[in-house]
Design an enzyme around this catalytic site. Structure first.
Site, short mmCIF file in Angstrom:
data_model
loop_
_atom_site.label_atom_id
_atom_site.label_comp_id
_atom_site.label_asym_id
_atom_site.label_seq_id
_atom_site.Cartn_x
_atom_site.Cartn_y
_atom_site.Cartn_z
N VAL A 115 0.81 -1.27 -0.26
CA VAL A 115 0.14 0.43 0.03
C VAL A 115 0.90 1.18 0.05
CG1 VAL A 115 -1.59 1.05 1.20
CG2 VAL A 115 -1.41 -1.67 1.08
N PRO A 116 1.40 1.62 -1.38
CA PRO A 116 2.10 2.98 -1.08
C PRO A 116 1.30 3.81 -1.35
CG PRO A 116 2.47 1.80 -3.71
CD PRO A 116 1.52 0.54 -2.64
N HIS A 117 1.94 4.80 -0.52
CA HIS A 117 1.02 6.11 0.06
C HIS A 117 1.87 7.49 0.13
CE1 HIS A 117 2.03 4.19 3.42
NE2 HIS A 117 2.07 5.62 4.11
N LEU A 118 0.89 8.42 -0.60
CA LEU A 118 1.93 9.71 0.10
C LEU A 118 0.84 10.89 0.85
CD1 LEU A 118 3.45 11.44 -1.74
CD2 LEU A 118 2.13 11.70 -3.87
#
Lengths: 158, 93
Positions: A67-70
Site C-alpha cells: 500500500v504505497p502512499h503519499l
C-alpha cells in the site's frame, strides 16, 4: 469510508506489465493521470515522493500486498489506484515475499484523519484472505469493482 | 496463572497511527512472547498488536484512547514498552 468512493475506477489495472517496484509506482501514478485525477505536472514529483516514502520503510506489509502512499497538499480527497502484477514484484516486503496486488493511496496533506479512515477501509479488506485471493485472481476491471462493492457491503464470506 | 497487564494510553502524535507508527508498534510487540492486543476504548474488541494490518484497521487518530493488554510471562514489560512508544508520540510529535 468506502473503497468504491476512493478507488478511481479508471485507475484499476488487473494485469500490469512491470518488473520493478519503481516501475509499478510510476504505472499506478500514470493510471491516475490518465484518469484525470492527477495533473500531468504532478506526475514526476508524485512518483518521486512515493518512492522516497517507500525507501524510508516498505509498505509491503506481507501476504502479497503493498500500500504505497503519499500525502499531498494539492489533492482535496483521498484517491486510490489498484494494480495486479501477475508475476509478482519485489517491494522489499516485510515477509520477504513478492507483491501481487498494490493499492496506491494519495491523501490530502492536512487531514490525517481522512488518511487513517482510508487506510482502515483498505486494510479492513486486505487483511482478509478471501479479499486478497479474489483481488489477485481478478482479471478484469469489472471483477475488481465488483469485489470492492462486495467488500464495502461486507458480503465476502470465508 | 498466566501473568497479564493492561494500560490505557492516548495517541499523542498529530498524524495518529499511520503506517510508520503501526509498523513500529507491531515490530516492538513481536519482540515479546506474550499475546498482546490493542483496543480502542470506544470499541468492544481489541486487535493483535503484532499485526500491522490489524493495527491500521483501528484508524486511531490523535486523541484516540487505546487499551494495551498483554498476557504471558513478559506481559508487564510488553505493555510498558508499547505504552511508552504511544506516549512518546512515536518520536514524531
Amino acid at each position: 469510508m468506502k473503497l468504491t468512493d476512493i478507488v478511481v475506477h479508471k485507475a484499476i489495472s488487473p494485469s500490469l506489465d512491470v518488473t520493478t517496484r519503481d516501475e509499478t509506482i510510476a504505472a499506478l501514478i500514470d493510471l491516475l493521470v490518465e484518469a484525470g485525477e492527477v495533473s500531468a505536472d504532478d506526475r514526476a514529483p508524485f512518483i518521486k515522493a512515493v518512492i522516497k516514502r517507500e525507501n524510508r520503510g516498505s509498505t509491503g506489509f506481507g501476504n502479497g500486498v503493498a500500500v504505497p502512499h503519499l500525502k499531498q497538499a494539492s489533492v482535496t480527497k483521498v484517491i486510490a489506484a489498484i494494480a495486479n502484477v501477475t508475476e509478482g514484484v519485489d517491494f522489499n516486503a516485510l515477509d520477504g515475499n513478492p507483491v501481487y496486488s498494490i493499492f496506491l493511496l494519495i491523501s490530502p496533506e492536512d487531514q490525517p484523519e481522512l488518511h487513517l479512515e482510508a487506510m482502515e477501509a483498505v486494510f479492513g479488506s486486505l487483511s482478509q484472505d478471501t479479499f486478497r485471493r479474489f483481488l489477485r485472481q481478478a482479471s478484469t476491471v469489472k471483477e475488481v469493482v465488483t469485489l470492492l462493492k462486495d467488500a464495502d457491503s461486507q458480503q465476502l464470506s470465508a | 496463572m498466566t501473568p497479564s497487564a493492561t494500560q490505557k494510553v492516548k495517541v499523542t502524535n498529530r498524524l495518529g497511527l499511520h503506517a510508520r507508527p503501526a509498523m513500529l508498534l507491531a515490530e516492538t510487540a513481536q519482540q515479546f512472547g506474550s499475546d498482546v492486543t490493542v483496543q480502542r476504548t470506544d470499541q468492544d474488541a481489541g486487535v493483535d498488536a503484532k499485526s500491522i494490518m490489524q493495527i491500521m484497521m483501528l484508524a486511531a487518530t490523535a486523541g484516540t484512547e487505546l487499551i494495551i493488554a498483554a498476557s504471558g510471562d513478559d506481559a508487564d514489560a510488553a505493555v510498558q514498552e508499547l505504552a511508552a512508544l504511544v506516549k512518546a508520540g512515536f518520536d514524531e510529535v
